[in-house]
Motif scaffolding. Structure first.
Motif, PDB file in Angstrom:
ATOM      1  N   CYS A   1     115.788  49.720   8.315  1.00 43.13           N
ATOM      2  CA  CYS A   1     114.912  48.833   9.082  1.00 43.13           C
ATOM      3  C   CYS A   1     115.566  48.499  10.414  1.00 43.13           C
ATOM      4  O   CYS A   1     116.781  48.293  10.488  1.00 43.13           O
TER       5      CYS A   1
ATOM      6  N   SER B   1     113.956  57.184   4.784  1.00 40.07           N
ATOM      7  CA  SER B   1     113.089  57.135   5.973  1.00 40.07           C
ATOM      8  C   SER B   1     113.273  55.830   6.730  1.00 40.07           C
ATOM      9  O   SER B   1     113.501  54.774   6.125  1.00 40.07           O
ATOM     10  N   PRO B   2     113.131  55.877   8.052  1.00 34.56           N
ATOM     11  CA  PRO B   2     113.010  54.628   8.806  1.00 34.56           C
ATOM     12  C   PRO B   2     111.645  53.999   8.542  1.00 34.56           C
ATOM     13  O   PRO B   2     110.740  54.660   8.036  1.00 34.56           O
ATOM     14  N   GLU B   3     111.521  52.730   8.909  1.00 34.34           N
ATOM     15  CA  GLU B   3     110.202  52.091   8.898  1.00 34.34           C
ATOM     16  C   GLU B   3     109.678  52.072  10.330  1.00 34.34           C
ATOM     17  O   GLU B   3     110.354  51.611  11.242  1.00 34.34           O
ATOM     18  N   ARG B   4     108.481  52.615  10.509  1.00 36.27           N
ATOM     19  CA  ARG B   4     107.851  52.634  11.824  1.00 36.27           C
ATOM     20  C   ARG B   4     106.418  52.153  11.685  1.00 36.27           C
ATOM     21  O   ARG B   4     105.654  52.696  10.904  1.00 36.27           O
ATOM     22  N   HIS B   5     106.070  51.107  12.433  1.00 34.38           N
ATOM     23  CA  HIS B   5     104.734  50.492  12.320  1.00 34.38           C
ATOM     24  C   HIS B   5     104.429  50.117  10.869  1.00 34.38           C
ATOM     25  O   HIS B   5     103.306  50.299  10.386  1.00 34.38           O
TER      26      HIS B   5
ATOM     27  N   SER C   1     120.342  59.086  14.182  1.00 37.32           N
ATOM     28  CA  SER C   1     119.313  58.644  13.248  1.00 37.32           C
ATOM     29  C   SER C   1     119.965  57.861  12.113  1.00 37.32           C
ATOM     30  O   SER C   1     120.814  58.390  11.390  1.00 37.32           O
TER      31      SER C   1
ATOM     32  N   ARG D   1     115.965  61.702  15.614  1.00 37.58           N
ATOM     33  CA  ARG D   1     116.804  61.106  16.659  1.00 37.58           C
ATOM     34  C   ARG D   1     118.232  61.621  16.547  1.00 37.58           C
ATOM     35  O   ARG D   1     118.730  61.905  15.458  1.00 37.58           O
TER      36      ARG D   1
ATOM     37  N   THR E   1     107.852  57.308   8.422  1.00 40.90           N
ATOM     38  CA  THR E   1     107.577  58.091   9.625  1.00 40.90           C
ATOM     39  C   THR E   1     106.742  59.330   9.304  1.00 40.90           C
ATOM     40  O   THR E   1     106.708  59.805   8.163  1.00 40.90           O
TER      41      THR E   1
ATOM     42  N   SER F   1     113.850  61.261  10.341  1.00 39.38           N
ATOM     43  CA  SER F   1     113.970  61.023  11.771  1.00 39.38           C
ATOM     44  C   SER F   1     114.654  62.201  12.447  1.00 39.38           C
ATOM     45  O   SER F   1     115.549  62.829  11.872  1.00 39.38           O
TER      46      SER F   1
END
Length: 236
Positions: free
Chosen positions: A140, A101-105, A43, A40, A109, A38
């Protein structure tokens, strides 16, 4: 790293991996590269990665991070791009890695995947990630999920890495870090300690032996065939 810098760690229960018991004969600290997915400003995948880095440092590892900001998409630039070179040099340097990693959709990512996509399966006569240890983590925004760590495991196997059994998935990550961006005490924190402890043990056990462990019959056959063609080719 001073244990007092990790106030949520129970010093009475914490143990550094014993290199003598694990049969590690190499003198330098285990070299661990940490990637996060990420960009951000705050983050949570990066904050979890930084917490993991503190733990690994306390356990005796030499830890380095790769900042993905400025890394181009694959095919958007060539491998001579400075950020690509930096990432590949760190990957070559490492003996183990952490992917956070983040979870996105419902998936990792693009930032995370781009970093992994820039790591080649082969580089001349060597395979940059083959035989290196790997720990996978995800954060998450809502309830706990394992989509990302499952995907990262698939990639780790594809990259021929020794992916450890344990993993970390932090639910509602925005609630798990304080105003100083440090992880709060919780079962999620305890699991993070477990994962880093296991990564260190696997790295100490396998480094120095990784090339033997991942030596493959099919690749030896392929190398022999290539050698035969080169030796037996007719002079021009």
């Amino acid at each position: 790293m001073n244990p007092s810098d990790l106030p949520n760690l129970d010093a009475n229960c914490f143990k550094q991996p014993d290199r003598d018991l694990l049969g590690d004969s190499l003198l330098h600290p285990p070299r661990i590269l940490i990637l996060y997915g990420s960009l951000r400003a705050r983050s949570f995948s990066r904050l979890a990665a930084e917490e993991a880095g503190r733990l690994l440092t306390l356990m005796g590892a030499e830890v380095r991070f790769f900042n993905p900001e400025g890394l181009p998409l694959v095919d958007e630039a060539n491998e001579q791009h400075p950020k690509v070179q930096e990432l590949r040099e760190l990957a070559d340097w490492s003996e183990g890695q952490v992917w956070s990693s983040p979870e996105r959709h419902g998936a990792m990512t693009g930032v995370m995947k781009t970093q992994i996509d820039w790591l080649p399966l082969t580089g001349g006569a060597k395979r940059p990630t083959q035989g290196k240890t790997l720990a996978v983590m995800q954060v998450c925004g809502g309830s706990q999920s394992f989509n990302v760590v499952n995907q990262l495991r698939v990639l780790g196997r594809w990259m021929r890495m020794i992916t450890i059994p344990n993993q970390s998935s932090i639910a509602k990550a925005f609630m798990e870090f304080d105003e100083n961006n440090r992880m709060k005490p919780s079962p999620y924190y305890n699991r993070l300690v477990d994962v880093m402890e296991e990564l260190m043990k696997f790295t100490l056990l396998t480094r120095g032996h990784a090339q033997y462990l991942v030596d493959r019959y099919s690749e030896r056959v392929e190398s022999a065939e290539e050698l035969s063609k080169r030796v037996n080719q007719r002079s021009i």
